[in-house]
Design a protein around this motif. Structure first.
Motif, mmCIF file in Angstrom:
data_model
loop_
_atom_site.group_PDB
_atom_site.id
_atom_site.type_symbol
_atom_site.label_atom_id
_atom_site.label_comp_id
_atom_site.label_asym_id
_atom_site.label_seq_id
_atom_site.Cartn_x
_atom_site.Cartn_y
_atom_site.Cartn_z
ATOM 1 N N MET A 64 35.886 -127.740 6.893
ATOM 2 C CA MET A 64 34.778 -127.579 6.003
ATOM 3 C C MET A 64 34.530 -126.095 5.700
ATOM 4 O O MET A 64 34.958 -125.140 6.443
ATOM 5 N N LYS A 65 34.205 -125.714 4.338
ATOM 6 C CA LYS A 65 34.245 -124.333 4.053
ATOM 7 C C LYS A 65 32.877 -123.906 4.544
ATOM 8 O O LYS A 65 31.610 -124.818 4.751
ATOM 9 N N ASN A 66 32.887 -122.580 4.792
ATOM 10 C CA ASN A 66 31.653 -122.053 5.504
ATOM 11 C C ASN A 66 30.990 -120.840 4.495
ATOM 12 O O ASN A 66 32.099 -119.832 4.175
ATOM 13 N N ILE A 67 29.773 -120.535 4.759
ATOM 14 C CA ILE A 67 29.203 -119.273 4.322
ATOM 15 C C ILE A 67 28.439 -118.561 5.266
ATOM 16 O O ILE A 67 27.668 -119.167 6.185
ATOM 17 N N LEU A 68 28.466 -117.435 5.284
ATOM 18 C CA LEU A 68 27.579 -116.759 6.005
ATOM 19 C C LEU A 68 26.602 -115.768 5.376
ATOM 20 O O LEU A 68 26.900 -115.061 4.354
ATOM 21 N N ILE A 69 25.074 -115.877 5.538
ATOM 22 C CA ILE A 69 24.297 -115.001 4.821
ATOM 23 C C ILE A 69 23.837 -114.069 5.862
ATOM 24 O O ILE A 69 23.480 -114.433 6.841
ATOM 25 N N ILE A 70 23.923 -112.614 5.307
ATOM 26 C CA ILE A 70 23.480 -111.559 5.770
ATOM 27 C C ILE A 70 21.994 -111.509 5.546
ATOM 28 O O ILE A 70 21.860 -110.913 4.488
ATOM 29 N N ARG A 71 21.049 -111.850 6.283
ATOM 30 C CA ARG A 71 19.894 -111.924 5.769
ATOM 31 C C ARG A 71 19.117 -110.336 5.928
ATOM 32 O O ARG A 71 19.089 -109.689 6.992
ATOM 33 N N LYS B 39 35.491 -113.903 0.220
ATOM 34 C CA LYS B 39 35.018 -113.078 -0.756
ATOM 35 C C LYS B 39 33.508 -112.792 -0.282
ATOM 36 O O LYS B 39 33.155 -113.556 0.359
ATOM 37 N N ARG B 40 33.003 -111.728 -1.274
ATOM 38 C CA ARG B 40 31.520 -111.442 -0.915
ATOM 39 C C ARG B 40 30.659 -111.423 -2.339
ATOM 40 O O ARG B 40 31.298 -111.284 -3.295
ATOM 41 N N VAL B 41 29.600 -112.161 -2.173
ATOM 42 C CA VAL B 41 28.729 -112.259 -3.297
ATOM 43 C C VAL B 41 27.381 -111.722 -2.988
ATOM 44 O O VAL B 41 26.933 -111.576 -1.879
ATOM 45 N N ILE B 42 26.964 -111.043 -4.019
ATOM 46 C CA ILE B 42 25.590 -110.483 -4.174
ATOM 47 C C ILE B 42 24.689 -111.538 -4.611
ATOM 48 O O ILE B 42 24.928 -111.942 -5.856
ATOM 49 N N CYS B 43 23.477 -111.861 -4.167
ATOM 50 C CA CYS B 43 22.536 -112.796 -4.653
ATOM 51 C C CYS B 43 21.056 -112.043 -4.660
ATOM 52 O O CYS B 43 20.714 -111.751 -3.857
ATOM 53 N N ASN B 44 20.880 -111.917 -6.211
ATOM 54 C CA ASN B 44 19.858 -111.065 -6.251
ATOM 55 C C ASN B 44 18.496 -111.693 -6.341
ATOM 56 O O ASN B 44 18.354 -112.919 -5.829
ATOM 57 N N VAL B 45 17.363 -110.929 -6.731
ATOM 58 C CA VAL B 45 16.059 -111.463 -6.513
ATOM 59 C C VAL B 45 15.830 -112.798 -7.257
ATOM 60 O O VAL B 45 14.916 -113.554 -6.856
ATOM 61 N N VAL B 46 16.361 -113.025 -8.441
ATOM 62 C CA VAL B 46 16.273 -114.388 -9.153
ATOM 63 C C VAL B 46 17.358 -115.151 -9.028
ATOM 64 O O VAL B 46 17.480 -116.244 -9.784
ATOM 65 N N SER B 47 17.793 -114.915 -7.817
ATOM 66 C CA SER B 47 19.053 -116.065 -7.185
ATOM 67 C C SER B 47 20.213 -115.829 -8.285
ATOM 68 O O SER B 47 21.072 -116.827 -8.276
ATOM 69 N N VAL C 130 30.810 -114.760 2.254
ATOM 70 C CA VAL C 130 29.707 -113.715 2.723
ATOM 71 C C VAL C 130 28.560 -113.561 1.658
ATOM 72 O O VAL C 130 29.146 -112.896 0.507
ATOM 73 N N VAL C 131 27.318 -113.904 1.957
ATOM 74 C CA VAL C 131 26.174 -113.597 0.604
ATOM 75 C C VAL C 131 25.471 -112.520 1.149
ATOM 76 O O VAL C 131 24.779 -112.599 2.362
ATOM 77 N N ILE D 53 33.175 -108.269 8.372
ATOM 78 C CA ILE D 53 33.225 -109.732 8.668
ATOM 79 C C ILE D 53 34.410 -110.147 8.088
ATOM 80 O O ILE D 53 34.646 -109.993 6.683
ATOM 81 N N LEU D 54 35.216 -111.079 8.614
ATOM 82 C CA LEU D 54 36.350 -111.578 8.106
ATOM 83 C C LEU D 54 35.927 -112.322 6.887
ATOM 84 O O LEU D 54 35.120 -113.508 7.442
ATOM 85 N N ALA D 55 36.210 -112.306 5.615
ATOM 86 C CA ALA D 55 35.780 -113.382 4.506
ATOM 87 C C ALA D 55 36.749 -113.238 3.426
ATOM 88 O O ALA D 55 37.392 -112.321 3.130
#
Length: 161
Positions: free
Chosen positions: A1-8, A104-112, A78-79, A100-102
């Motif tokens: 299964m593919k996984n995502i890590l969100i850095i809060r 790709k990295r994705v930026i999620c802004n205030v409006v998603s 990694v989000v 963090i091993l990933a």
């Protein structure tokens, strides 16, 4: 299964909206969260979060601060949520994400809105940040010399009048 890590790195109110958008964009992915210790209880309210990892440091996300639980774990994505449109001001979190091993990295802004950020872009931001620091130091030094030399002369003229 593919996984995502969100850095809060944002409030939970914003994260509520971001998580919904992340689930829509990446259906079928397992989602984990990395948060500071004080955010664990609030992170537990999310039913579809598989793992909550604790960032054991009191300070903000800092390159070099390792989290043992995820040190050798690889994530597909990694989000990095940010509280503005551009992501400016979150360089420390972007830089930390490099530890963090990933895939790709994705930026999620205030409006998603989500956009991928490459390793090169993060390195370029690091170089740009360093250049701005050097520029500000040089400009401060030049202005200080100017003030030390010319301000007393200007003050003498004012007192003579």
């Amino acid at each position: 299964m593919k996984n995502i890590l969100i850095i809060r790195s944002v409030s939970f109110q914003q994260l509520d909206l971001n998580i919904a958008a992340i689930k829509d964009k990446y259906p079928g992915y397992s989602i984990d969260i990395l948060t500071h210790e004080h955010g664990v209880k609030l992170a537990q309210k999310y039913r579809n979060i598989d793992n909550i990892y604790v960032y054991p440091y009191k300070e903000g996300f800092k390159y070099g601060n390792r989290v043992e639980e995820i040190q050798n774990k690889k994530f597909d994505i990694v989000v990095i949520p940010v509280t503005n449109i551009s992501g400016v001001g979150f360089f420390n979190v972007l830089r930390y994400s490099k530890m963090i091993l990933a895939d790709k990295r994705v930026i999620c802004n205030v409006v998603s809105n989500m956009r991928e950020i490459s390793d090169f872009q993060i390195y370029f931001m690091n170089i740009k940040s360093g250049l701005f620091k050097i520029f500000s130091i040089v400009l401060t030094a030049v202005m200080s010399i100017f003030m030390i030399i010319f301000l007393p002369l200007k003050l003498r003229k004012i007192t003579k009048k």
